[in-house]
Design a protein around this motif. Sequence first.
Motif, PDB file in Angstrom:
ATOM      1  N   TYR A 118      -2.287  -5.252  -7.457  1.00 48.47           N
ATOM      2  CA  TYR A 118      -2.375  -4.715  -6.215  1.00 48.47           C
ATOM      3  C   TYR A 118      -2.088  -5.837  -5.133  1.00 48.47           C
ATOM      4  O   TYR A 118      -2.204  -7.012  -5.673  1.00 48.47           O
ATOM      5  N   GLY A 119      -1.866  -5.463  -4.010  1.00 50.60           N
ATOM      6  CA  GLY A 119      -1.612  -6.655  -2.843  1.00 50.60           C
ATOM      7  C   GLY A 119      -0.734  -5.988  -1.638  1.00 50.60           C
ATOM      8  O   GLY A 119      -0.336  -4.774  -1.655  1.00 50.60           O
ATOM      9  N   GLU A 120      -0.649  -6.723  -0.776  1.00 47.80           N
ATOM     10  CA  GLU A 120       0.096  -6.436   0.559  1.00 47.80           C
ATOM     11  C   GLU A 120       1.562  -5.891   0.258  1.00 47.80           C
ATOM     12  O   GLU A 120       1.968  -6.491  -0.874  1.00 47.80           O
ATOM     13  N   PHE A 121       2.200  -5.376   1.376  1.00 47.81           N
ATOM     14  CA  PHE A 121       3.807  -5.264   1.126  1.00 47.81           C
ATOM     15  C   PHE A 121       4.387  -6.522   0.992  1.00 47.81           C
ATOM     16  O   PHE A 121       4.278  -7.566   1.657  1.00 47.81           O
ATOM     17  N   GLY A 122       5.306  -6.634  -0.012  1.00 44.54           N
ATOM     18  CA  GLY A 122       6.205  -7.895  -0.193  1.00 44.54           C
ATOM     19  C   GLY A 122       5.271  -8.960  -1.188  1.00 44.54           C
ATOM     20  O   GLY A 122       5.697 -10.083  -1.037  1.00 44.54           O
ATOM     21  N   SER A 123       4.491  -8.526  -1.657  1.00 46.76           N
ATOM     22  CA  SER A 123       3.555  -9.623  -2.438  1.00 46.76           C
ATOM     23  C   SER A 123       4.172  -9.566  -3.863  1.00 46.76           C
ATOM     24  O   SER A 123       3.734 -10.322  -4.771  1.00 46.76           O
ATOM     25  N   GLY A 124       4.923  -8.820  -4.163  1.00 49.53           N
ATOM     26  CA  GLY A 124       5.727  -8.784  -5.727  1.00 49.53           C
ATOM     27  C   GLY A 124       5.610  -7.618  -6.677  1.00 49.53           C
ATOM     28  O   GLY A 124       5.905  -7.732  -7.740  1.00 49.53           O
ATOM     29  N   LYS A 125       4.821  -6.619  -6.187  1.00 49.40           N
ATOM     30  CA  LYS A 125       4.416  -5.572  -6.946  1.00 49.40           C
ATOM     31  C   LYS A 125       5.554  -4.834  -7.448  1.00 49.40           C
ATOM     32  O   LYS A 125       5.582  -4.804  -8.908  1.00 49.40           O
ATOM     33  N   ALA A 254       1.874   0.314 -23.316  1.00 53.41           N
ATOM     34  CA  ALA A 254       1.275  -0.371 -22.145  1.00 53.41           C
ATOM     35  C   ALA A 254       1.315   0.353 -20.670  1.00 53.41           C
ATOM     36  O   ALA A 254       2.461   1.004 -20.563  1.00 53.41           O
ATOM     37  N   VAL A 255       0.498   0.415 -20.011  1.00 54.58           N
ATOM     38  CA  VAL A 255       0.425   1.455 -18.675  1.00 54.58           C
ATOM     39  C   VAL A 255       0.426   0.526 -17.605  1.00 54.58           C
ATOM     40  O   VAL A 255      -0.659  -0.338 -17.631  1.00 54.58           O
ATOM     41  N   ILE A 256       1.089   0.376 -16.813  1.00 51.14           N
ATOM     42  CA  ILE A 256       1.311  -0.419 -15.514  1.00 51.14           C
ATOM     43  C   ILE A 256       1.087   0.362 -14.480  1.00 51.14           C
ATOM     44  O   ILE A 256       1.875   1.235 -14.175  1.00 51.14           O
ATOM     45  N   VAL A 257       0.203   0.132 -13.334  1.00 52.75           N
ATOM     46  CA  VAL A 257       0.011   0.818 -12.104  1.00 52.75           C
ATOM     47  C   VAL A 257      -0.211  -0.041 -10.873  1.00 52.75           C
ATOM     48  O   VAL A 257      -0.545  -1.408 -11.158  1.00 52.75           O
ATOM     49  N   THR A 258       0.516  -0.103  -9.964  1.00 60.29           N
ATOM     50  CA  THR A 258       0.466  -0.775  -8.599  1.00 60.29           C
ATOM     51  C   THR A 258      -0.185  -0.081  -7.735  1.00 60.29           C
ATOM     52  O   THR A 258      -0.502   1.192  -7.707  1.00 60.29           O
ATOM     53  N   ASN A 259      -1.037  -0.724  -6.774  1.00 56.90           N
ATOM     54  CA  ASN A 259      -2.013  -0.171  -6.004  1.00 56.90           C
ATOM     55  C   ASN A 259      -1.705  -0.913  -4.373  1.00 56.90           C
ATOM     56  O   ASN A 259      -1.385  -1.999  -4.345  1.00 56.90           O
ATOM     57  N   GLN A 260      -2.205  -0.159  -3.569  1.00 54.35           N
ATOM     58  CA  GLN A 260      -1.868  -0.451  -2.174  1.00 54.35           C
ATOM     59  C   GLN A 260      -3.222  -1.231  -1.962  1.00 54.35           C
ATOM     60  O   GLN A 260      -4.391  -1.022  -2.549  1.00 54.35           O
ATOM     61  N   VAL A 261      -3.329  -1.810  -0.629  1.00 49.22           N
ATOM     62  CA  VAL A 261      -4.707  -2.302  -0.050  1.00 49.22           C
ATOM     63  C   VAL A 261      -5.163  -1.715   1.125  1.00 49.22           C
ATOM     64  O   VAL A 261      -4.186  -1.068   1.820  1.00 49.22           O
ATOM     65  N   GLN A 262      -6.188  -1.994   1.518  1.00 46.64           N
ATOM     66  CA  GLN A 262      -6.836  -1.710   2.794  1.00 46.64           C
ATOM     67  C   GLN A 262      -7.397  -2.672   3.403  1.00 46.64           C
ATOM     68  O   GLN A 262      -7.966  -3.541   2.785  1.00 46.64           O
TER      69      GLN A 262
END
Length: 338
Positions: A118-125, A254-262
């Motif tokens: 997880y991370g902000e936009f542009g963080s590399g997710k 393997a399961v990879i999920v990306t997540n947004q931040v608030q």
Amino acid sequence: MTETSKNVMEFEIEDIEGIGPTTARKLREAGISSVMELATAVADELATDLGGSKETASNFIMAAQKLLRESGVLDNEFTTADVELEKRKSLLRCSTGARALDELLLGGIETQAITEFYGEFGSGKSQICHTLCVTAQQPPSEGGLGGGVILIDTEGTFRPERVDQIARARGLDASEVLKRIAICKAYNSSHLELIVKSMGKYIDDFKAKMIIIDSIISLHRAEFSGRGTLADRQQRLNGLMHKLVRIAEIYNVAVIVTNQVQSTPDTFFGDPTKPAGGNVIGHASTYRIYLRKAGNDRVAKIIDSPYHPYSDVRFTVNEKGIDDTEEAPKKKSKDADE
């Protein structure tokens, strides 16, 4: 795939104790056509599909799991810790493309687990997702999983040109790499949930060893706005995440999920960003990694793990996707012992 797994694929739903032709037909109409899919089903959903009780649905699921245990696909319900240790030593791990990040993860992305970035936009997710689409296809001897990849795109961020560039930069046949990536664009939360529900079939069809969802929260966050819908949103996310947990374990993927931040504006000290989705996603994820920008580089920090050290590393994004910086230093966090 082992010989045992191949034998299990030959089983029919009717081979499960207590399931006759009528029930088997209802299961297939609900999208459950194999023993593996039934073993990963959710009792409440299955009861609705069959028009029966939750107890009956649970019995069918347990009977499917019993058949898998007898066939050697699943471990016995009780094992000793030394057996578990040997089993974990044999788990496959997939390289992220950056040696420093692999070291942070003690070898790479694990199968039978959910890894959340997880991370902000542009963080590399999304860049990590594109790179894993390539590295996962390499043989285990070269840091891959030796299988295909299923990528579910909920934000429209997947670019095949980027995968082509990464594969070529790593000296691989880009056309072959692209052929082994199955892309599905999910347009609403119900569509995403339906895809995950039928994931067993897709894993078999595409011979996948990795599932990537970029991102897990995007659609639910957009559709369920306001406090009045929060409980419903979290309940559906909870079912989705636990379905992924069972899929990872039973199919050995393997399961990879990306997540947004608030943002939390009332935070006066430390980083005001936190992952979206609350405790539902946090508890279901085996490993949780926070990504942030650091000039032209990126920093990955272990936030939650059963056994990884709480440290962080720096990596960069270039034509090879995720890659080491020139020095690739590994830093220990000040709160490592907290």
